[in-house]
Design a protein around this motif. Sequence first.
Motif, PDB file in Angstrom:
ATOM      1  N   GLY A  14       0.805  -1.213   0.000  1.00 53.27           N
ATOM      2  CA  GLY A  14       0.000   0.000   0.000  1.00 53.27           C
ATOM      3  C   GLY A  14       0.837   1.261   0.000  1.00 53.27           C
ATOM      4  O   GLY A  14       2.039   1.241   0.225  1.00 53.27           O
ATOM      5  N   SER A  15       0.176   2.355  -0.270  1.00 51.62           N
ATOM      6  CA  SER A  15       0.828   3.667  -0.259  1.00 51.62           C
ATOM      7  C   SER A  15      -0.170   4.670   0.314  1.00 51.62           C
ATOM      8  O   SER A  15      -1.148   4.999  -0.361  1.00 51.62           O
ATOM      9  CB  SER A  15       1.243   4.060  -1.677  1.00 51.62           C
ATOM     10  N   PRO A  16       0.002   5.111   1.531  1.00 51.84           N
ATOM     11  CA  PRO A  16       1.136   4.766   2.399  1.00 51.84           C
ATOM     12  C   PRO A  16       1.078   3.297   2.833  1.00 51.84           C
ATOM     13  O   PRO A  16       0.020   2.677   2.810  1.00 51.84           O
ATOM     14  CB  PRO A  16       0.972   5.698   3.598  1.00 51.84           C
ATOM     15  N   ARG A  17       2.233   2.796   3.228  1.00 50.55           N
ATOM     16  CA  ARG A  17       2.344   1.390   3.615  1.00 50.55           C
ATOM     17  C   ARG A  17       1.443   1.080   4.800  1.00 50.55           C
ATOM     18  O   ARG A  17       1.371   1.843   5.755  1.00 50.55           O
ATOM     19  CB  ARG A  17       3.798   1.073   3.971  1.00 50.55           C
TER      20      ARG A  17
END
Length: 87
Positions: free
Chosen positions: A19-22
């Motif tokens: 993901g982004s952000p993780r």
Amino acid sequence: MPVIFRQSGYRFHFFSFEGSPREPVHIHVSRPGGTAKLWLYPVLRMAYNRRLDPRELRLIEQIVVERREEIEREWNAFFARADNGQI
């Protein structure tokens, strides 16, 4: 997909892109025909379960509790390398 370890017929792993952000530290657990995702913190919690029965989930949770530090250490090491462009 980095595999942290295999135990009792299950593969404990995470994905190289989380993901982004993780997403926070968690672990995916798979066997043929079934998979689950568990959040490690603040308390161990099931994110999802697909086709694993309650007996399997109890075993998986026990394994994750016993090896939580190892999982977190491998997660942090992998993503530190990734953030530094080494992966």
